[in-house]
Design a protein around this motif. Structure first.
Motif, PDB file in Angstrom:
ATOM      1  N   GLN A  89       0.821  -1.212   0.000  1.00  0.00           N
ATOM      2  CA  GLN A  89       0.000   0.000   0.000  1.00  0.00           C
ATOM      3  C   GLN A  89       0.854   1.261   0.000  1.00  0.00           C
ATOM      4  OE1 GLN A  89      -3.503   0.449   2.861  1.00  0.00           O
ATOM      5  NE2 GLN A  89      -2.049   1.924   3.651  1.00  0.00           N
ATOM      6  N   THR A 104      -3.508   3.442  -8.171  1.00  0.00           N
ATOM      7  CA  THR A 104      -3.332   4.631  -9.012  1.00  0.00           C
ATOM      8  C   THR A 104      -2.025   5.337  -8.706  1.00  0.00           C
ATOM      9  OG1 THR A 104      -4.592   5.846  -7.359  1.00  0.00           O
ATOM     10  CG2 THR A 104      -5.794   5.061  -9.292  1.00  0.00           C
ATOM     11  N   ASN A 146      14.112   2.066   5.735  1.00  0.00           N
ATOM     12  CA  ASN A 146      14.946   2.989   6.505  1.00  0.00           C
ATOM     13  C   ASN A 146      16.387   3.040   5.997  1.00  0.00           C
ATOM     14  OD1 ASN A 146      12.663   3.377   7.958  1.00  0.00           O
ATOM     15  ND2 ASN A 146      13.365   2.360   9.816  1.00  0.00           N
ATOM     16  N   ASN A 165      10.193   2.917  14.430  1.00  0.00           N
ATOM     17  CA  ASN A 165      11.042   2.314  13.414  1.00  0.00           C
ATOM     18  C   ASN A 165      10.247   2.134  12.116  1.00  0.00           C
ATOM     19  OD1 ASN A 165      13.540   1.298  12.664  1.00  0.00           O
ATOM     20  ND2 ASN A 165      12.855  -0.815  12.917  1.00  0.00           N
ATOM     21  N   ASP A 166       9.005   2.578  12.169  1.00  0.00           N
ATOM     22  CA  ASP A 166       8.134   2.464  11.000  1.00  0.00           C
ATOM     23  C   ASP A 166       8.593   3.472   9.939  1.00  0.00           C
ATOM     24  OD1 ASP A 166       5.980   2.285   9.231  1.00  0.00           O
ATOM     25  OD2 ASP A 166       4.906   3.861  10.307  1.00  0.00           O
ATOM     26  N   PRO A 167       8.914   3.005   8.751  1.00  0.00           N
ATOM     27  CA  PRO A 167       9.454   3.912   7.738  1.00  0.00           C
ATOM     28  C   PRO A 167       8.508   5.057   7.373  1.00  0.00           C
ATOM     29  CG  PRO A 167       9.066   1.717   6.819  1.00  0.00           C
ATOM     30  CD  PRO A 167       8.872   1.612   8.286  1.00  0.00           C
ATOM     31  N   ILE A 168       7.208   4.802   7.442  1.00  0.00           N
ATOM     32  CA  ILE A 168       6.253   5.867   7.139  1.00  0.00           C
ATOM     33  C   ILE A 168       6.307   6.919   8.244  1.00  0.00           C
ATOM     34  CG2 ILE A 168       3.801   6.405   6.834  1.00  0.00           C
ATOM     35  CD1 ILE A 168       5.018   4.891   4.489  1.00  0.00           C
ATOM     36  N   LEU A 226       8.797   7.525  10.203  1.00  0.00           N
ATOM     37  CA  LEU A 226      10.082   8.234  10.127  1.00  0.00           C
ATOM     38  C   LEU A 226      10.071   9.268   8.999  1.00  0.00           C
ATOM     39  CD1 LEU A 226      12.636   5.345  10.770  1.00  0.00           C
ATOM     40  CD2 LEU A 226      12.202   7.319  12.233  1.00  0.00           C
ATOM     41  N   LYS A 227       9.432   8.926   7.899  1.00  0.00           N
ATOM     42  CA  LYS A 227       9.367   9.885   6.790  1.00  0.00           C
ATOM     43  C   LYS A 227       8.576  11.127   7.220  1.00  0.00           C
ATOM     44  CE  LYS A 227       8.129  10.411   1.934  1.00  0.00           C
ATOM     45  NZ  LYS A 227       7.743  11.798   2.097  1.00  0.00           N
ATOM     46  N   LYS A 245      10.658  13.170   9.662  1.00  0.00           N
ATOM     47  CA  LYS A 245      11.768  13.888   9.009  1.00  0.00           C
ATOM     48  C   LYS A 245      11.234  15.081   8.219  1.00  0.00           C
ATOM     49  CE  LYS A 245      16.194  13.526   7.489  1.00  0.00           C
ATOM     50  NZ  LYS A 245      17.369  12.796   7.804  1.00  0.00           N
ATOM     51  N   ILE A 257      -3.235   7.301   5.443  1.00  0.00           N
ATOM     52  CA  ILE A 257      -4.128   6.136   5.544  1.00  0.00           C
ATOM     53  C   ILE A 257      -3.678   5.305   6.736  1.00  0.00           C
ATOM     54  CG2 ILE A 257      -4.860   4.016   4.387  1.00  0.00           C
ATOM     55  CD1 ILE A 257      -4.070   5.606   1.734  1.00  0.00           C
ATOM     56  N   ARG A 314      -5.804   1.089   6.397  1.00  0.00           N
ATOM     57  CA  ARG A 314      -6.621   1.181   5.180  1.00  0.00           C
ATOM     58  C   ARG A 314      -7.778   2.175   5.294  1.00  0.00           C
ATOM     59  NH1 ARG A 314      -8.135  -4.685   4.659  1.00  0.00           N
ATOM     60  NH2 ARG A 314      -7.415  -4.731   6.791  1.00  0.00           N
ATOM     61  N   GLU A 344       2.570  11.235   4.889  1.00  0.00           N
ATOM     62  CA  GLU A 344       3.655  10.665   4.095  1.00  0.00           C
ATOM     63  C   GLU A 344       3.524  10.990   2.616  1.00  0.00           C
ATOM     64  OE1 GLU A 344       1.058   9.244   5.093  1.00  0.00           O
ATOM     65  OE2 GLU A 344       0.448   7.495   3.918  1.00  0.00           O
ATOM     66  N   ARG A 345       2.338  11.385   2.192  1.00  0.00           N
ATOM     67  CA  ARG A 345       2.127  11.655   0.770  1.00  0.00           C
ATOM     68  C   ARG A 345       1.959  13.122   0.457  1.00  0.00           C
ATOM     69  NH1 ARG A 345       0.065   6.331   0.904  1.00  0.00           N
ATOM     70  NH2 ARG A 345       0.798   5.160  -0.892  1.00  0.00           N
ATOM     71  N   LYS A 379      -8.469   7.679  -3.809  1.00  0.00           N
ATOM     72  CA  LYS A 379      -7.995   6.957  -4.988  1.00  0.00           C
ATOM     73  C   LYS A 379      -7.331   5.648  -4.572  1.00  0.00           C
ATOM     74  CE  LYS A 379      -6.784  10.146  -8.706  1.00  0.00           C
ATOM     75  NZ  LYS A 379      -5.632  10.819  -9.333  1.00  0.00           N
ATOM     76  N   ILE A 380      -6.664   5.695  -3.421  1.00  0.00           N
ATOM     77  CA  ILE A 380      -5.936   4.514  -2.961  1.00  0.00           C
ATOM     78  C   ILE A 380      -6.870   3.513  -2.281  1.00  0.00           C
ATOM     79  CG2 ILE A 380      -4.110   3.730  -1.380  1.00  0.00           C
ATOM     80  CD1 ILE A 380      -2.806   6.535  -1.843  1.00  0.00           C
TER      81      ILE A 380
END
Lengths: 282, 506
Positions: free
Chosen positions: A17, A55, A219, B241-244, B246-247, B250, B408, B411, B435-436, B470-471
């Motif tokens: 996702q 998308t 990471n 430690n979740d990359p989302i 962390l993004k 940052k 999200i 979901r 994150e988006r 959309k997602i």
């Protein structure tokens, strides 16, 4: 063009996702080693649905398929019909595998009216290293990717922080890739919590000539991108060289900060500028 | 009627107008309680109930500094059950999942009204299901202080869990076997309740430093244990430690840097969640790189902030509650780790509460809507899962309020056309970071102007809303049950939103 590639297990919906969010040049959706036999079907379905319905896809999509000799390969490559896959990553590549894959894909492309499918060769056996020059010139190939962990297993040696044990393999991959005008991709660094180790490993690979590195955790991407991107100093230098080369186009050779600049240096500068633009740094 | 946050409020309620409306009002203060000549020490809760004539229909208050390790509210609840008291009004500053003794008291009508700032667990569940016969009022930390000092909620007896008490009735949370650090949420109760009972498991001869002044204390009840230490310091100390996460963290730190908010003398507050702690780490890196020293950080304090204080990156910490053991120890030993009361922290009628001095705050959201209203009170189905705490206080007070959240979650898109419940009005929310993409509240023209030519991915919030759909596809609209079970009370005492019985048949 890549600096970084990120493996995402094909059976991990939450990672799928967010695949477009990670700061990677390409995502490798893995149907092979990261997916148990029981999960093969589910993973393939999940990736197929994701590619068909999402998308927001990553910049470049790579699909790591199962071995051409496995019962899964034929089903795996059907995902190419989504026309969302930029590259297939072929495991345990060697001369014979390349030959078999070529035959299967030629047939598949013809039957499904697809353009030639581009490949990345995952070289992870001693045989693959030895036969690299026999398959690296195949026109389907866009990159050679060293799989250091499996190679070490094949050689029955331990992986170490020094990387001495894969020095020869790294060099073979780099020389063969560059000689064929394709990209050498370095093996992932598996200690995901060791930030300094990752940086050191990436810098070492870059010094040898690797142009990109795969990662097994999002990471890791920031460091990999940083190491394999042109630095701001390099970009400033390249800008100066390209500008001066235009100003001195009639003489061909000129001086810059006391150093002679000629065609190979100008080409190097142009590559740096091109990379920086591709990676969105300038 | 429709209030200033565009939410329905019954006509007989005092509707929210705007977050600045308190500026047009006078502070209302009742007399502080009478000074006690002698503080009486007791060792039986039953005696406390008898002596104070605690009976049905009374208002009893508690604080939540012992968090999920609190045994005091459980003890009092058991005594209420034994005595079969009815129609009690409880005012705990928060309700944690371990407060299970309250569940049957609510179901059986022993407790019929509740004021609180936050609730979670089984109590939240039964209230969501409509078992509370009266009303639930969710207010803010600063709003609770205002409510008590104004007498709008008269507290008959305040039960104040206190890790150590001296023979003069002075109390502190800094030491003792159940040490929890500061006791900032209990100060209003201490000063304005009709009767005050400190409940402790440690009595010493004399405390040189104390936060609870014995002059307000009527009784001290000694018990074997007031808390389970593993539940007291239950706050996380690990960054995500979740990359989302962390993004997002940052991007948030980089945005703060770009806006010039990380500068000498600045002040900040974040939540104590893992992503917030990652923001603190990245802010720390920027501070070190640019040789910046901040004036203060505030809020619930964690190890992350203690580290910044000890490195000299902040001059002071203002602490209303300690989230972990490092914060408790720092509060004991570091003179620049200062306690603040809930009133000093966020009471809108304080002359200059700490929340008003904040340059920026980083907060979370369960939902945010196209008007930037934030919900941290209920989930998207209307189940109670939290509450403001200090959310609305600091969102109002800080110069820049930033919400960080994945676009999200499990979901479910976090941006809604309308949030299920408004906890913090959108007028006090400036930036959403996901994150988006990042969205700036249109009313903050100054921020929009500064970010106009930046490389940050800035979108209109409707664009992020559309992207999330959309997602995920368009989520099914959740229809509220029409039965009102409570209200969100804004910090000035006006009503911001209704809380509805959860609708399982949506």
């Amino acid at each position: 063009m890549f600096r970084s590639l990120l493996f995402i297990p094909g059976n991990n919906p939450s990672m799928l996702q967010n695949a477009d969010v990670f700061l990677t040049d390409a995502v490798i959706f893995d149907l092979e080693d990261a997916v148990s036999i029981k999960e093969k079907h589910n993973a393939r379905n999940l990736v197929k649905n994701y590619l068909q319905t999402s998308t927001v896809l990553p910049k470049q999509v790579v699909l790591r398929v199962n071995s051409v000799d496995s019962i899964y390969f034929g089903e795996d490559i059907k995902l190419l019909k989504t026309k969302k896959i930029d590259y297939l990553l072929i495991p345990k590549m060697n001369k014979e595998t390349m030959h078999k894959v070529d035959i299967v894909l030629n047939d598949f492309e013809r039957k499904n009216n697809l353009e030639q499918i581009k490949l990345i060769a995952l070289i992870e056996t001693a045989q693959g290293i030895n036969e690299i020059d026999y398959f690296a010139e195949n026109k389907r190939l866009s990159a050679l990717f060293l799989g250091g962990e499996d190679l070490a297993n094949d050689l029955e040696i331990k992986r170490t922080d020094s990387n001495n044990e894969i020095h020869y393999a790294r060099s073979r991959v780099i020389f063969s890739a560059v000689a064929n005008g394709i990209i050498p991709i370095d093996t992932p660094y598996t200690d995901i919590n060791n930030v300094e180790g990752l940086r050191k490993d990436s810098e070492q690979a870059k010094e040898l000539g690797m142009k990109a590195k795969a990662s097994i955790h999002p990471n890791q991407l920031e460091i990999i991108n940083e190491v394999f991107s042109p630095s701001m100093d390099e970009i400033d230098w390249a800008r100066d060289i390209v500008r001066l080369s235009k100003e001195n186009s009639d003489i061909g050779v000129f001086q810059y900060k006391g150093k002679m600049i000629d065609k190979p240096i100008i080409e190097k500068a142009e590559k740096i500028i091109n990379k920086a633009k591709q990676f969105g740094i300038m | 009627m429709i209030n200033g946050a565009k939410r329905y409020i019954p006509d007989d309620m005092c509707a929210f107008i705007s977050s600045k409306n308190h500026l047009n009002k006078e502070r209302k203060l009742i007399e502080r309680k009478q000074k006690q000549l002698n503080t009486v020490f007791l060792d039986s809760l039953s005696d406390v109930f008898d002596i104070l004539n605690i009976d049905s229909n009374m208002v009893l208050s508690f604080h939540h500094h012992l968090r999920n390790g609190d045994k005091v509210i459980q003890l009092v609840a058991e005594e209420i059950r034994k005595r079969e008291l009815k129609n009690l009004h409880l005012a705990p500053s928060s309700i944690f999942p371990s407060y299970t003794n309250l569940v049957n008291l609510i179901k059986n009508g022993n407790i019929t009204n509740i004021h609180t700032n936050y609730l979670n667990g089984e109590v939240a569940k039964v209230i969501s299901q409509g078992y509370l016969k009266g009303k639930l009022i969710m207010n803010t930390h600063g709003g609770r202080a205002r409510l008590i000092e104004s007498g709008d909620l008269g507290i008959d007896v305040a039960f104040i869990a206190c890790p150590v008490v001296d023979k003069y009735g002075n109390g502190s949370g800094a030491v003792g076997k159940s040490a929890c650090g500061t006791l900032g949420y209990a100060i209003s109760d201490l000063e304005y309740a009709k009767k005050v009972v400190l409940i402790t498991d440690t009595v010493v001869d004399k405390l040189d430093n104390y936060q609870l002044d014995g002059q307000f204390v009527d009784y001290v009840l000694t018990v074997d244990s007031i808390g389970d230490s593993s539940g007291i310091v239950s706050g996380t100390t690990q960054i995500t430690n979740d990359p989302i996460g962390l993004k997002i963290a940052k991007d948030c730190a980089n945005l703060l840097d770009f806006l010039g908010l990380i500068k000498n003398g600045f002040s900040m507050q974040t939540g104590a969640g893992k992503t917030s702690l990652a923001v603190v780490k990245y802010v720390e890196e920027i501070m070190k790189k640019n040789n910046v020293v901040g004036e203060f950080a505030s809020g619930g304090i964690t190890k992350a902030y203690v580290d910044l204080l000890e490195q000299g990156l902040f001059k002071k910490l203002y602490d209303v509650q300690c989230f972990d053991l490092d914060a408790v120890q720092s509060f004991q030993k570091n003179k620049n780790h200062l306690a603040m009361s809930a009133s000093e922290y966020g009471n809108p009628f304080e002359d200059n509460p700490i929340c008003n001095k904040l340059d920026f705050v980083i907060l979370g959201a369960t939902e945010i809507d196209l008007d930037f209203n934030v919900n941290v009170t209920t989930d998207s189905l209307g189940n109670l899962i939290g509450g403001s705490g200090g959310h609305a206080d600091i969102a109002y007070g800080a110069d820049v309020t930033i919400i960080i959240s994945p676009l999200i979650k499990s979901r479910i898109p976090i941006i809604k056309e309308e949030v299920m419940t408004v906890t913090t009005p959108g007028s006090d929310v400036d930036i959403l970071i996901t994150e988006r993409g990042i969205s700036i509240n249109p009313k903050r023209l100054d921020l929009r102007q500064k970010l106009k030519d930046s490389s940050f991915p800035i979108f209109d919030i409707k664009e992020l809303f559309d992207l999330s759909h959309k997602i995920t596809g368009v989520p099914k609209k959740i229809i509220n049950n029409k039965e009102i079970i409570g209200f969100v009370e804004y910090r000035d005492g006006t009503y911001l939103d209704c809380i509805y019985k959860v609708n399982h048949g949506f």
